[in-house]
Design a protein around this motif. Structure first.
Motif, mmCIF file in Angstrom:
data_model
loop_
_atom_site.group_PDB
_atom_site.id
_atom_site.type_symbol
_atom_site.label_atom_id
_atom_site.label_comp_id
_atom_site.label_asym_id
_atom_site.label_seq_id
_atom_site.Cartn_x
_atom_site.Cartn_y
_atom_site.Cartn_z
ATOM 1 N N ILE A 110 50.350 -22.808 85.811
ATOM 2 C CA ILE A 110 48.887 -22.903 85.960
ATOM 3 C C ILE A 110 48.465 -22.440 87.349
ATOM 4 C CG2 ILE A 110 46.946 -24.529 86.088
ATOM 5 C CD1 ILE A 110 48.327 -26.084 83.802
ATOM 6 N N ASN A 111 49.190 -22.889 88.389
ATOM 7 C CA ASN A 111 48.880 -22.504 89.787
ATOM 8 C C ASN A 111 48.978 -21.000 89.974
ATOM 9 O OD1 ASN A 111 48.370 -25.141 90.573
ATOM 10 N ND2 ASN A 111 50.514 -25.522 91.169
ATOM 11 N N LYS A 112 50.020 -20.417 89.382
ATOM 12 C CA LYS A 112 50.181 -18.976 89.494
ATOM 13 C C LYS A 112 49.024 -18.242 88.839
ATOM 14 C CE LYS A 112 55.228 -18.775 89.775
ATOM 15 N NZ LYS A 112 56.468 -18.305 89.127
ATOM 16 N N ILE A 113 48.623 -18.734 87.681
ATOM 17 C CA ILE A 113 47.501 -18.097 86.965
ATOM 18 C C ILE A 113 46.215 -18.234 87.763
ATOM 19 C CG2 ILE A 113 46.060 -18.248 84.895
ATOM 20 C CD1 ILE A 113 48.613 -19.057 83.380
ATOM 21 N N VAL A 114 45.986 -19.431 88.337
ATOM 22 C CA VAL A 114 44.779 -19.661 89.157
ATOM 23 C C VAL A 114 44.761 -18.739 90.373
ATOM 24 C CG1 VAL A 114 43.614 -21.354 90.628
ATOM 25 C CG2 VAL A 114 44.425 -22.011 88.356
ATOM 26 N N ASN A 115 45.905 -18.638 91.016
ATOM 27 C CA ASN A 115 45.984 -17.791 92.225
ATOM 28 C C ASN A 115 45.743 -16.327 91.905
ATOM 29 O OD1 ASN A 115 46.491 -19.959 93.915
ATOM 30 N ND2 ASN A 115 48.735 -19.813 93.643
ATOM 31 N N LEU A 116 46.055 -15.918 90.712
ATOM 32 C CA LEU A 116 45.846 -14.525 90.320
ATOM 33 C C LEU A 116 44.408 -14.266 89.895
ATOM 34 C CD1 LEU A 116 49.121 -13.879 88.285
ATOM 35 C CD2 LEU A 116 48.533 -12.970 90.540
ATOM 36 N N ASN A 117 43.556 -15.291 89.781
ATOM 37 C CA ASN A 117 42.157 -15.143 89.400
ATOM 38 C C ASN A 117 41.422 -14.379 90.498
ATOM 39 O OD1 ASN A 117 39.465 -15.445 88.726
ATOM 40 N ND2 ASN A 117 39.715 -17.528 87.976
ATOM 41 N N PRO A 118 40.691 -13.307 90.186
ATOM 42 C CA PRO A 118 39.965 -12.523 91.204
ATOM 43 C C PRO A 118 38.990 -13.365 92.027
ATOM 44 C CG PRO A 118 40.033 -11.348 89.138
ATOM 45 C CD PRO A 118 40.592 -12.690 88.858
ATOM 46 N N LEU A 119 38.376 -14.346 91.439
ATOM 47 C CA LEU A 119 37.436 -15.194 92.171
ATOM 48 C C LEU A 119 38.118 -15.950 93.295
ATOM 49 C CD1 LEU A 119 35.294 -16.561 89.190
ATOM 50 C CD2 LEU A 119 34.706 -14.729 90.812
ATOM 51 N N GLU A 120 39.344 -16.370 93.003
ATOM 52 C CA GLU A 120 40.110 -17.058 94.044
ATOM 53 C C GLU A 120 40.390 -16.116 95.204
ATOM 54 O OE1 GLU A 120 40.888 -20.281 94.211
ATOM 55 O OE2 GLU A 120 39.718 -20.540 92.369
ATOM 56 N N THR A 121 40.631 -14.847 94.878
ATOM 57 C CA THR A 121 40.865 -13.842 95.934
ATOM 58 C C THR A 121 39.624 -13.684 96.814
ATOM 59 O OG1 THR A 121 42.383 -12.670 94.470
ATOM 60 C CG2 THR A 121 41.541 -11.451 96.351
ATOM 61 N N LEU A 122 38.453 -13.679 96.176
ATOM 62 C CA LEU A 122 37.198 -13.551 96.927
ATOM 63 C C LEU A 122 36.993 -14.733 97.857
ATOM 64 C CD1 LEU A 122 34.815 -12.195 94.119
ATOM 65 C CD2 LEU A 122 35.906 -10.917 95.960
ATOM 66 N N LYS A 123 37.395 -15.909 97.407
ATOM 67 C CA LYS A 123 37.239 -17.113 98.250
ATOM 68 C C LYS A 123 38.046 -17.015 99.535
ATOM 69 C CE LYS A 123 36.201 -20.414 94.567
ATOM 70 N NZ LYS A 123 36.679 -21.619 93.855
ATOM 71 N N ARG A 124 39.087 -16.227 99.491
ATOM 72 C CA ARG A 124 39.933 -16.096 100.684
ATOM 73 C C ARG A 124 39.408 -15.022 101.623
ATOM 74 N NH1 ARG A 124 43.996 -16.496 96.717
ATOM 75 N NH2 ARG A 124 44.587 -14.290 96.996
ATOM 76 N N GLY A 125 38.171 -14.486 101.421
ATOM 77 C CA GLY A 125 37.545 -13.529 102.340
ATOM 78 C C GLY A 125 37.581 -12.103 101.870
ATOM 79 N N TYR A 126 38.098 -11.867 100.683
ATOM 80 C CA TYR A 126 38.119 -10.508 100.164
ATOM 81 C C TYR A 126 36.851 -10.239 99.378
ATOM 82 C CZ TYR A 126 43.046 -10.433 101.467
ATOM 83 O OH TYR A 126 44.209 -10.457 102.160
ATOM 84 N N SER A 127 36.588 -8.935 99.124
ATOM 85 C CA SER A 127 35.432 -8.527 98.341
ATOM 86 C C SER A 127 35.846 -7.420 97.387
ATOM 87 C CB SER A 127 34.286 -8.058 99.242
ATOM 88 O OG SER A 127 34.699 -6.945 100.023
ATOM 89 N N VAL A 128 34.952 -7.153 96.412
ATOM 90 C CA VAL A 128 35.235 -6.142 95.398
ATOM 91 C C VAL A 128 34.121 -5.103 95.443
ATOM 92 C CG1 VAL A 128 35.542 -5.645 92.953
ATOM 93 C CG2 VAL A 128 36.418 -7.777 93.917
ATOM 94 N N VAL A 129 34.495 -3.806 95.605
ATOM 95 C CA VAL A 129 33.532 -2.711 95.690
ATOM 96 C C VAL A 129 33.514 -1.984 94.349
ATOM 97 C CG1 VAL A 129 32.902 -0.584 96.880
ATOM 98 C CG2 VAL A 129 33.954 -2.465 98.156
ATOM 99 N N THR A 130 32.312 -1.757 93.787
ATOM 100 C CA THR A 130 32.171 -1.016 92.521
ATOM 101 C C THR A 130 31.122 0.051 92.679
ATOM 102 O OG1 THR A 130 30.528 -2.566 91.689
ATOM 103 C CG2 THR A 130 32.840 -3.020 91.164
ATOM 104 N N LYS A 131 31.288 1.135 91.942
ATOM 105 C CA LYS A 131 30.280 2.200 91.900
ATOM 106 C C LYS A 131 29.939 2.422 90.428
ATOM 107 C CE LYS A 131 31.276 6.587 92.317
ATOM 108 N NZ LYS A 131 31.666 7.913 92.867
ATOM 109 N N LYS A 132 28.651 2.144 90.138
ATOM 110 C CA LYS A 132 28.191 2.285 88.761
ATOM 111 C C LYS A 132 29.082 1.471 87.806
ATOM 112 C CE LYS A 132 26.143 6.832 89.446
ATOM 113 N NZ LYS A 132 26.112 8.250 89.045
ATOM 114 N N GLY A 133 29.491 0.271 88.211
ATOM 115 C CA GLY A 133 30.258 -0.628 87.367
ATOM 116 C C GLY A 133 31.753 -0.379 87.375
ATOM 117 N N THR A 134 32.181 0.696 88.102
ATOM 118 C CA THR A 134 33.612 1.022 88.141
ATOM 119 C C THR A 134 34.188 0.549 89.456
ATOM 120 O OG1 THR A 134 33.271 2.938 86.746
ATOM 121 C CG2 THR A 134 35.307 2.874 88.019
ATOM 122 N N SER A 135 35.310 -0.158 89.386
ATOM 123 C CA SER A 135 35.950 -0.681 90.588
ATOM 124 C C SER A 135 36.500 0.455 91.418
ATOM 125 C CB SER A 135 37.076 -1.642 90.191
ATOM 126 O OG SER A 135 37.728 -2.108 91.331
#
Length: 406
Positions: free
Chosen positions: A345-370
């Motif tokens: 469960i912990n491994k799955i949670v850590n792999l969640n993109p939202l969890e990555t964002l909480k650690r200071g990362y962000s996600v860049v998209t152009k027209k909906g494409t990552s």
């Protein structure tokens, strides 16, 4: 011109024999004449000549007694014979092989008809052993078709009572010779078949001449024997040859007395046999009980039986201990499974993109494409920057590759 043919004597005699015996006109015929040179031999054969005013022919009746041929024939008797042509190769003798002899105008035609009828019924399966029923082993009720007066019925009753006096006898009195005999015999067999309790039927008569016995050569009588639903014995007092009823019955006896001996066990011997078996079974049972007794004594002294209660208590304690060990082992196994599950469960949670964002990362998209690398962007491209708490929209003003940052 003609073809010369030369034979040895034996070859010639064989040809003559084959020719005579294969000629259907020379088989199963009647011949009338006067007897001469009549000679009965101790070997059981009868030889004589049959002659008329102009010729004579040799005749031989082998085993004449078994052919029901009279023993008082003599020279000068006018007779009618029934037989076939025969040829004795060794001596070159031509003779008539005699099947039956009668004084003129007696039974010749009847015998010829009987032989024809036998063949017809045989071809139709009336004599087939597969049709014959087994006689009951211990009959209690026996039906008898015979003349009410005479030796036959007395012999039957006397013999049955001597062998087993508990058997019930049902007698249907019938004429057994002369006019009306065949009708009464047939009716008797049919009547006894209708009596439910009857186990077996004996139909017959005492001895007599072939004329006296002829009712049992009638087709209607033979068919009554054949169609009997109850087992039936043909018991006509004669030893020689077979009557038609003998061939269609379920069993044949040479005399009425023999019919009883064939079908009724001696009660005394049966009871003795039963008693012998009873004694044997008692002895066998006694021996068996002795074996069981010794086995029981042996088991009573057995350690496990003597200590049965204590052994049960020990086994119960073992069960409790094994149950405790099993419970602990099961709990450990459940805990291990729980730990494995939490780690996953912990491994799955850590792999969640939202969890990555909480650690200071962000996600860049152009027209909906990552956007995964700067080479995917151009100056003035509109981009969205997803952060943990919201979205930033921007325009690309400058692009620097990784090598430009160093």
């Amino acid at each position: 011109m003609f073809e010369e043919r030369t034979y040895s004597v034996s070859e010639f005699n064989k040809k003559v024999k084959n020719y005579l015996e294969e000629n259907s006109d020379l088989r199963e015929f009647f011949l009338e004449g006067e007897m001469s040179g009549v000679t009965y031999y101790k070997s059981g054969h009868l030889y004589f000549n049959l002659k008329d005013k102009e010729a004579q022919v040799k005749c031989a009746a082998f085993k004449y007694k078994f052919k029901r041929i009279a023993e008082d024939l003599k020279d000068g008797d006018s007779v009618k014979i029934f037989g076939d042509v025969g040829f004795y190769e060794n001596r070159g003798d031509f003779q008539i092989l005699v099947r039956h002899i009668e004084k003129k105008n007696e039974l010749g035609e009847l015998f010829a008809k009987l032989e024809k009828l036998k063949k017809e019924m045989a071809d139709q399966g009336y004599f087939d052993p597969a049709h014959k029923k087994l006689l009951p082993k211990y009959p209690k009720n026996i039906g008898v078709v015979t003349a009410y007066t005479g030796a036959a019925i007395q012999d039957i009753i006397k013999t049955i009572k001597k062998r087993d006096d508990t058997i019930n006898i049902y007698v249907y009195p019938a004429k057994v010779q002369g006019i009306g005999a065949k009708e009464e015999i047939v009716k008797g067999i049919k009547t006894l078949n209708k009596i439910e309790g009857i186990d077996l039927i004996i139909a017959g008569r005492g001895g007599g001449s072939i004329e006296d016995l002829w009712s049992f050569n009638e087709k209607e009588v033979a068919l009554a024997f054949y169609n009997s639903e109850k087992p039936i014995i043909s018991a006509v007092g004669h030893e020689i040859d077979y009557l038609l009823s003998d061939l269609t019955a379920d069993a044949r006896a040479a005399t009425p007395t023999q019919a009883v001996e064939l079908s009724v066990p001696e009660r005394k011997k049966t009871l003795e046999s039963i008693e012998d078996r009873n004694r044997y079974l008692k002895s066998l049972m006694k021996s068996y009980m002795e074996i069981l007794k010794r086995e029981l004594e042996k088991r009573e002294n057995n350690y496990y039986i003597k200590n049965f209660k204590r052994n049960i208590e020990e086994k119960n304690q073992e069960v409790i201990e094994k149950e405790t060990l099993l419970k602990k082992s099961f709990e450990r196994h459940i805990q291990n499974l729980q730990n494995n599950l939490n780690n996953r469960i912990n491994k799955i949670v850590n792999l969640n993109p939202l969890e990555t964002l909480k650690r200071g990362y962000s996600v860049v998209t152009k027209k909906g494409t990552s956007i995964k690398k700067v080479s995917d962007l151009l100056i003035d491209d509109e981009i969205d920057i997803k952060m943990t708490d919201g979205l930033i929209k921007g325009i690309v003003k400058e692009i620097k590759n990784e090598k430009d940052t160093y």
